[in-house]
Design a protein around this motif. Structure first.
Motif, mmCIF file in Angstrom:
data_model
loop_
_atom_site.group_PDB
_atom_site.id
_atom_site.type_symbol
_atom_site.label_atom_id
_atom_site.label_comp_id
_atom_site.label_asym_id
_atom_site.label_seq_id
_atom_site.Cartn_x
_atom_site.Cartn_y
_atom_site.Cartn_z
ATOM 1 N N ASN A 1 -1.698 4.281 2.521
ATOM 2 C CA ASN A 1 -1.113 3.499 1.432
ATOM 3 C C ASN A 1 -0.640 2.150 1.953
ATOM 4 O OD1 ASN A 1 -0.294 3.350 -1.387
ATOM 5 N ND2 ASN A 1 1.802 3.234 -0.629
ATOM 6 N N VAL A 2 -1.141 1.093 1.327
ATOM 7 C CA VAL A 2 -0.523 -0.210 1.498
ATOM 8 C C VAL A 2 0.440 -0.318 0.323
ATOM 9 C CG1 VAL A 2 -0.834 -2.691 1.679
ATOM 10 C CG2 VAL A 2 -2.614 -1.145 2.543
ATOM 11 N N GLY A 3 1.698 -0.167 0.609
ATOM 12 C CA GLY A 3 2.684 -0.093 -0.465
ATOM 13 C C GLY A 3 3.239 -1.446 -0.848
ATOM 14 N N LYS A 4 3.002 -2.425 0.007
ATOM 15 C CA LYS A 4 3.572 -3.739 -0.276
ATOM 16 C C LYS A 4 2.667 -4.810 0.319
ATOM 17 C CE LYS A 4 8.221 -5.655 -0.482
ATOM 18 N NZ LYS A 4 9.614 -5.305 -0.197
#
Lengths: 439, 439, 439, 439
Positions: D277-280
């Motif tokens: 996950n690239v959350g930001k």
């Protein structure tokens, strides 16, 4: 040594040889004309009743059939190779390459064994360390390879048939050997099941060799077969001169690339394994033309039906949006499917017992976790729905590389082991139902 | 009416008919065997000296030659269609389909006219409103189409030859008609130029019909031809079972998709027009296999050499990084190139004057901005380097759709106009150099 | 030396000093409170009538206004720095930072000069070779930088005002100096034009320094200013636990990334220059959360209105599809716009003549091709629609790096040159309309 | 009813109230100053010895510490809210917000209980059906939310402490309550473990409420906790004018977008669960500037260490290639980690027995499959390495929405149940080691 084991030991080299012939003549799903001819001839000569074509496959249920040109090419090749082909091909139009061989010995249960026979669109390795290369049975068909072991399955089927046709084999009832085309892509089982070929079956068995299980081991039931859906996606845009009118095109290749990237990025599912693969993309006409067409051949998989449905729904959303993004039209066609299949403990026990009695089997596992898909469950579910029992088991085999790699190869000793287990399974089924024989 | 105009008027229907024959027999670059045979025969019968094959093309300079199978197929087709083919094909191996026809009338300048003859890999529209469809000259070669007008160019070349072979035509010196294969992809001009076919040329002319200029107009010089480089990219990963071993693959299809998206996103250049197109992507073996191979056929263009270099450098960076990103090997091959070519005012003036004198020409423009690429500059630069002059001009023609669209078609009246202009250009060159004739 | 030239020569160092003050106090569009205060005070002291705020800007036409917090911060900073701020700020609420200074000398034409005053959201280089660094006027406002030269424009405006307020300056009629906020993003001109500030203008002039034109050159008309539209895109998905519930999210960050890649890949246009830039993307909440929000700040540009419309239409399609692809909601808001503006030859000639008479100008070009966007055309078109004339000209200035780079800097000598040209332009306008003065 | 149950029943409303206070004052990892102050004060008043800051956290092992500005803001807020803060904050510089409370009752085993206390960067829902909204304990800290239930964990810890400090509680030895900051992002456990706070521990217990297990159920061991690595990626390119010099930039935003798409497309692993996950993503300076910077906050996870390593290796390859593709520099920093932890049957049995004895527990499961990550294993492994035993168990709790959703909420009844189980666990440990007490 039992007479079965002596027989197996004596004939194993012939079966290996037959497997190598199948390997060299690798044929894609629904074009297995040479393979089917060889099988049909051999089984007929053993005394089996042989049925082919529309008798054993429901044409309306066939999906993902190759273009007629590919079919014709393989038909011609089979005719050139095998004088017997003409007789069989007349009854196998349009990719109807299934073969069923049946034999009866008095009253008793109906037992069906299923062997899949198709190869894959892979260019086989020509590395010298690849056994089919140095032992000279590398595929003659450029770009088509038995990279999953179905050549072994077909050879096992012939071996089992040979034993069962021997007078000294101890079985009764009816044995039906199903040689199924087009397992790859999940296409061949459903039309055969829909044709009713297992509707009267009491015991159904299918097997795969390899799958990570080492030589010398048998797993009595493969579990967690992935549900899968196979999709063909066709994108249609508009060609334009890439230099003089780039804005005038509707770029199907860009739409395809956007779809591919976002399909592979569909979020994983916390409920279990999921898969997505665009395995083929063919797009465009020429380098200085905005691409007007794109074909994606893809599949999604899930450990459960819910996960598979989630993956398919997300895939359809991505595809439609990628098309919209680049102003191209799209079509999504389901061309194959595999489903999970619950196995029956009764069938599992028969396999486990048969395996335990087979020479060379060092360990029998109750279950083995699979991560591929299979269409055998189309048969299994139909059998179970009618009161029969079914199991899908695994014949351990050391692999040179994993299934579908271009240097895949398996331990040919597992062919004899497969014949041994299958033969005992059939004999055991007969005994189970014979009140006079203790099991 | 001058005798030229009467001649043109009388023969125009034959040239249209010839164009339609070329259209129906559309052939891809370096496989124009039927077209070249037809041209060679016709020009020989007009009294021209005809040279073909390695005499007029340097084999070492040929790039982007199709596989031998495609060449053989077209050679066989030419043999089937045209009895004369055998004689010519013997001298045109390996895609050497260039034809040069030369005629001499005493002392005088050497004038070269260049006509390109190849078609494109486009499936022609079968819509009823598409003239080639309803007038029954739609391409017989499935997936190959004259969608750029080179069928018209070839017909114009024959018309010019017919006039120049007439006794009443007023020219002197040497005329060399260059029928060039494989202009698409920027492949055919360089091997012909490298073979020295324009090394003694004083005046060089080439033309394109259409390009957005309406019927009835001639532009004496096309400018801003884009520099371009044509690249084939091959990505090689590793196949694996998409369900059972997804992590074991090295996905060439995903690498290709990443490359495509980022290639098309290369930043525009403030110095002028730039282009990038991946026109073809062919990747993968089967849907349940991680794709091991990917071919991209692409091109970059720039209004100046600097911009084209910028685009190529960025493209190479993107390709390498996309390969690295997905752990796949890559190869980039230059398979064609087009360059810009400065024109000479002297040649431009000749065209302008010729055009102004041609019936039906309503307006003569000094220049016309092009946005496509061309390999004619390989000839032009070679001529200029040796002291000759050159220009590339435009013959206006109303289009049904822009070049490279599958329903492209042009106004056939522009064939006669093209012959008229070219014929006057040749006559004018002879007069220019004749001190006794006022120009 | 004329008295004008002597004046310019004497005061140039003060203007450079003022430019450096503006540079150090760099303020973003619609927050130029310190800059506007400085300008208003200075012009008032020179005898100009000064109007600010809603008098000169139509609030309803303001787009892309920063959040109130940013405005308040800059208002507070201006109050801290400048005692005079309080008086002006009361009339400049909500980003209404425009300033207009007017002076009248009898009857005569109304001449408007426009100077833009805003900076950019760039962190200025602190490299020692960057002049603002080593000469200590690097921006005090972290992340905000005069990287386009508007600090120079504002200083030129003050210089022109100083000269025009001198008794010896030779002009008549009305001069209106428009100090416009928020040119970056194409936001400030329209609300001022909509407020009617140029409705009675006969002659309108605006200029940019630099743009690639070297020091010592003046181009009397900048052409090909790109049409542009500035868009804010907001994507709204659904957060989920990235480990425990990945399938439960609706990923706005992935949607944003897909949009970005495909926006930058919008096909170039054969009709002329096009541009697309997503200059800012802010997405997501935390690394282990599926991102629920994404903001994209972007723009598209085109050399013609048609091309700009094509780019905007394609961009909207891509954005909507990217949102659909990832099941997220989206909003697209137009927050700014620039348009092309046809210039008037009469105005161009005035500039050319003025430039030719200005010391230090080595060459006067009739036109200069620009590739940026500008919102000055909002004034120009309004002037032209009411019968006035307008031009946008270029003051050459050697650059340390191109506009918008973090080490951008210009040749400060161009400030004096700008004052010289502008002053002559105003004087010349007065003479043009004076029947007794030969022009 | 036992005295423990009566105590729990009487005090449950206070603990719910305390949980709501924590919820309203939600603080991000390493900034839990108000939370830590409240805890430290409360535990001190109960008679525990309290240690904080560098005594219980090794500063060198702290990763992913927020910028000093954020720390200062929360320190100031804590001082404003709580008069006691000053005393504690002096010992908690630089995000050292861990709190350990210890109590001793004679000889006996050392038992450690761990409670995590941090919140998440999520904007809490203000929907009226969200209990924290309508019951008025929604987070006061904009954009920070207890969306994982750590507010409940902290309240349970206080409840357990209150019971253990009662004279009638039946335990002996040493109890150490570890209130750990920054579990989110896998940052807080390692510095505490590295400080040696569990080096003498015989029994270690940690728990999570919810995770899909319904209210009324306790799972004695959570299994399959994902290994994870948290990465910050910084891309550095070069700004340029997006209109005037697009080719001059090095676009970090495009590099970021390419990385995001390809990271999420990393192939699944057949060996078990994986996550990415690239959350930001925060990138760019302004819309008309080529983005020079990009920050990605991301994580990868795997069910086994091998899978996590595979994911991290692939991620690093993708990131480097995306940077290379767009000519930008990159840095990858590991800012957190979680690991799997094998549990001990002895500890599992203690929990199971304690749970079975707790009122309200309807069912005790031996294990429960988790799909999140946890850093508790850093403690567990250290304990196990020194001969102690450890387990991580699950307190069932009906959820309004899954963890990390903006409308997450849990069944507050599970607080009392958690206190009941933990209290019995501690008492049972003492008895186990007392030869005179039968278990």
């Amino acid at each position: 040594m039992s007479s079965l084991d002596a027989f197996v030991s004596a004939h194993a080299p012939e079966w290996i040889s037959l497997r190598r012939q199948f390997h060299a003549d690798a044929e894609l799903g629904f074009t297995e004309y040479a393979t089917a001819t060889t099988l049909a001839e051999r089984l007929l000569s053993l005394g089996f009743e042989v049925r082919v074509g529309a008798q054993v496959m429901r044409p309306e249920s066939m999906r993902g059939v190759p273009p007629q040109g590919q079919i014709t090419t393989r038909q011609d090749a089979a005719r050139n190779q095998l004088s017997a082909a003409e007789r069989w091909l007349a009854h196998m139009p349009n990719g109807q390459t299934g073969v069923i061989a049946e034999m009866r010995r008095g009253e008793g249960p109906v037992t069906a064994l299923r062997f899949d026979i198709d190869a894959l669109p892979i260019l086989e390795s020509d590395a010298s360390e690849h056994t089919p290369s140095h032992a000279s049975f590398r595929s003659h068909n450029h770009g088509v390879m038995h990279a999953c072991g179905h050549d072994g399955h077909a050879a096992i089927g012939v071996g089992v048939a040979e034993w069962l046709s021997q007078p000294e084999s101890r079985w009764r009832g009816t044995v039906r050997l199903i040689f199924q085309p087009a397992e790859e892509g999940g296409r061949g089982a459903k039309p055969m099941a829909d044709a009713g070929v297992v509707d009267d079956v009491d015991y159904f068995f299918a097997a795969h060799l390899g799958t990570g299980l080492p030589s010398g081991k048998i797993a009595a039931a493969g579990v967690s077969m992935l549900y899968s859906t196979k999709l063909d996606v066709r994108l249609s845009g508009l060609a334009s001169h890439a230099g003089g009118d780039p804005q005038g095109g509707r770029n199907a290749l860009l739409a395809g690339a956007a779809a591919v990237q976002n399909l592979h990025a569909i979020a994983r599912h916390s409920g279990g394994a999921s898969r997505v693969n665009v395995g083929k993309m063919v797009s465009g006409e020429g380098r200085n033309i905005t691409a007007a067409h794109c074909l994606l051949e893809m599949e999604v998989r899930g450990e459960t039906e819910e996960i598979a449905d989630y993956m398919e729904a997300r895939a359809r959303t991505v595809i439609e949006a990628a098309a919209t993004m680049h102003d191209v039209a799209f079509e999504v066609e389901v061309v194959g499917q595999t489903i999970g299949g619950p196995f029956d403990e009764r069938a599992q026990t028969i396999v486990a017992d048969a395996a335990a009695a087979t020479p060379g089997v060092r360990e029998v596992l109750a279950t083995w976790r699979l991560t591929g898909g299979e269409d055998a469950p189309f048969f299994m579910r139909r059998v179970q729905a009618r009161g029969g029992v079914a199991v899908y088991f695994i014949i351990g085999s050391d692999l040179a590389a994993y299934h579908h790699a271009n240097n895949f190869d398996f331990d040919e000793a597992s062919i004899a082991m497969g014949v041994g287990v299958y033969a005992r399974v059939v004999e055991r089924v007969g005994q189970l139902n014979d009140p006079g024989v203790s099991t």
